[in-house]
Design a protein around this motif. Structure first.
Motif, mmCIF file in Angstrom:
data_model
loop_
_atom_site.group_PDB
_atom_site.id
_atom_site.type_symbol
_atom_site.label_atom_id
_atom_site.label_comp_id
_atom_site.label_asym_id
_atom_site.label_seq_id
_atom_site.Cartn_x
_atom_site.Cartn_y
_atom_site.Cartn_z
ATOM 1 N N GLY A 192 8.783 0.432 5.127
ATOM 2 C CA GLY A 192 9.082 0.591 4.037
ATOM 3 C C GLY A 192 10.361 0.798 3.455
ATOM 4 N N VAL A 193 10.809 1.368 2.324
ATOM 5 C CA VAL A 193 11.994 1.435 1.788
ATOM 6 C C VAL A 193 12.470 3.148 1.898
ATOM 7 C CG1 VAL A 193 13.510 1.752 -0.491
ATOM 8 C CG2 VAL A 193 11.701 0.066 -0.089
ATOM 9 N N PRO A 194 13.394 3.455 2.457
ATOM 10 C CA PRO A 194 13.992 4.813 2.666
ATOM 11 C C PRO A 194 13.985 5.556 1.576
ATOM 12 C CG PRO A 194 15.171 3.424 4.098
ATOM 13 C CD PRO A 194 14.478 2.588 3.015
ATOM 14 N N MET A 195 13.847 6.873 1.659
ATOM 15 C CA MET A 195 13.792 7.796 0.441
ATOM 16 C C MET A 195 15.407 7.706 -0.274
ATOM 17 S SD MET A 195 12.357 9.801 -2.008
ATOM 18 C CE MET A 195 10.953 10.434 -1.222
ATOM 19 N N SER A 196 16.329 7.520 0.880
ATOM 20 C CA SER A 196 17.645 7.629 0.179
ATOM 21 C C SER A 196 17.976 6.267 -0.780
ATOM 22 C CB SER A 196 18.457 7.407 1.442
ATOM 23 O OG SER A 196 18.329 6.210 2.168
ATOM 24 N N VAL A 197 17.275 5.361 -0.580
ATOM 25 C CA VAL A 197 17.243 4.188 -1.415
ATOM 26 C C VAL A 197 16.969 4.544 -3.011
ATOM 27 C CG1 VAL A 197 16.668 1.892 -2.128
ATOM 28 C CG2 VAL A 197 17.245 2.473 0.042
ATOM 29 N N PHE A 198 15.847 5.423 -2.700
ATOM 30 C CA PHE A 198 15.251 5.744 -4.268
ATOM 31 C C PHE A 198 15.982 6.820 -4.868
ATOM 32 C CE2 PHE A 198 10.598 4.983 -2.264
ATOM 33 C CZ PHE A 198 10.855 3.532 -2.721
ATOM 34 N N ASP A 199 16.822 7.555 -3.979
ATOM 35 C CA ASP A 199 17.779 8.543 -4.514
ATOM 36 C C ASP A 199 18.744 8.054 -5.034
ATOM 37 O OD1 ASP A 199 16.024 10.805 -3.783
ATOM 38 O OD2 ASP A 199 16.922 11.233 -1.836
ATOM 39 N N PRO A 215 0.735 -1.155 0.223
ATOM 40 C CA PRO A 215 0.038 0.034 -0.196
ATOM 41 C C PRO A 215 0.978 1.340 0.125
ATOM 42 C CG PRO A 215 0.078 -0.928 2.150
ATOM 43 C CD PRO A 215 0.687 -1.848 1.190
ATOM 44 N N LEU A 216 2.295 1.204 0.491
ATOM 45 C CA LEU A 216 3.069 2.391 0.456
ATOM 46 C C LEU A 216 4.251 1.902 0.705
ATOM 47 C CD1 LEU A 216 3.606 5.212 0.653
ATOM 48 C CD2 LEU A 216 3.112 5.471 2.850
ATOM 49 N N MET A 217 5.104 1.719 -0.359
ATOM 50 C CA MET A 217 6.351 1.349 -0.581
ATOM 51 C C MET A 217 7.440 2.153 0.478
ATOM 52 S SD MET A 217 8.665 0.077 -3.802
ATOM 53 C CE MET A 217 10.259 -0.282 -3.817
ATOM 54 N N LEU A 218 6.907 3.679 0.183
ATOM 55 C CA LEU A 218 8.344 4.606 0.818
ATOM 56 C C LEU A 218 7.991 4.420 2.208
ATOM 57 C CD1 LEU A 218 9.971 6.990 0.796
ATOM 58 C CD2 LEU A 218 7.951 8.386 0.652
ATOM 59 N N GLN A 219 9.127 4.337 3.127
ATOM 60 C CA GLN A 219 9.195 4.395 4.680
ATOM 61 C C GLN A 219 8.582 5.968 5.104
ATOM 62 O OE1 GLN A 219 12.927 4.893 6.793
ATOM 63 N NE2 GLN A 219 12.422 2.586 7.331
ATOM 64 N N THR A 220 7.858 5.883 5.913
ATOM 65 C CA THR A 220 7.079 6.981 6.480
ATOM 66 C C THR A 220 6.671 6.726 7.650
ATOM 67 O OG1 THR A 220 4.720 6.534 5.882
ATOM 68 C CG2 THR A 220 6.222 7.718 4.221
#
Length: 276
Positions: A137-144, A126-131
């Protein structure tokens, strides 16, 4: 090869296999792949009398490469145009990874009047981003870091992903398929840089309300060793939000389940399709 010219002029490639009058099953692929990623499932179900459809998302595979509108809402609308064009009713939508988000957003934007069931495999829901509401979830730093890797050397990055976490080939005693690695790489490099880069932003999308609103049967399949969309943030949370959800946990299963667990995925899909 069949193409649909969308309202904005972009040409969308699709496959329409199997029994033309059979029960329709529509597949949405993961990143950065295309409809070819579903060939094992399409062949299996098509051979059993189903009508099986899969498209190359805009910017991917044989579809036109768009500079803008590489986003979850546009993909859902593209899918709706395709279903209307093919006059598909009472369909089962099957989405893997990003494709799971696409079909979930489809129901949020276009309802379920044309859809009978959903299957979410290794989905970004439902929400892959860690919040704070998605602590696993997956930290934004990983996406970056993934965006940075693409800018530095997309071809190297697109080789390391299938070689490692996508199929779980980085795990001890894994049976590595060089063919799968090369096939993933080929599909990824066929997609446009801009589309695949923009897609990473879609992994930040919150699908919780759409899942809560679903009133149709949903099969959730997720591997508990998924290194891309963690099980704790993905399938384990998705099932909690569904009114009519059913869960299949693949113990030790990686992210790329449709290619690694072909027979089991096919069996689970067929069983779910046959349920009344």
């Amino acid at each position: 090869m069949p193409y649909l010219t969308l309202k904005d002029g972009l040409n969308l490639f699709y496959k329409d296999w199997g029994n033309a009058t059979g029960q329709p099953v529509v597949f949405s692929h993961g990143w950065p792949l295309n409809a070819d990623a579903w060939e094992n499932q399409m062949f299996f179900l098509g051979d059993r009398g189903y009508r099986v459809i899969a498209h190359d998302r805009r910017g991917h595979g044989r579809s036109d490469q768009s500079w803008a509108r590489n986003d979850i809402n546009t993909w859902a609308d593209d899918l709706h145009e395709l279903m209307a064009h093919l006059n598909i009713k009472d369909a089962t939508l099957v989405g893997h990874s990003t494709g799971g988000g696409e079909i979930t957003r489809y129901t949020g934007r276009h309802g379920t009047s044309w859809v009978k069931k959903l299957v979410l495999i290794s989905s970004i829901t439902p929400l892959m981003l860690q919040t704070p509401v998605s602590p696993h979830g997956v930290p934004m730093s990983v996406f970056d870091s993934q965006r940075a890797a693409m800018r530095e050397d997309r071809s190297a990055f697109f080789y390391e992903v299938p070689k490692g976490p996508f199929f779980g080939f980085n795990r001890p005693n894994a049976t590595v398929s060089e063919g799968l690695i090369q096939n993933w790489f080929n599909q990824g490099m066929q997609a446009s840089f801009k589309s695949t880069y923009d897609t990473i932003r879609s992994w930040e999308t919150d699908f919780r309300q759409e899942l809560k609103d679903l009133n149709i049967p949903v099969l959730v399949i997720h591997g508990d060793d998924d290194q891309v969309v963690p099980f704790a943030a993905g399938g384990n949370e998705t099932i909690k939000l569904l009114k009519k959800g059913k869960m299949r946990v693949y113990h030790g299963g990686p992210h790329g389940l449709p290619s690694i667990e072909v027979d089991r995925i096919n069996t689970d899909l067929l069983q779910f399709l046959e349920e009344r």
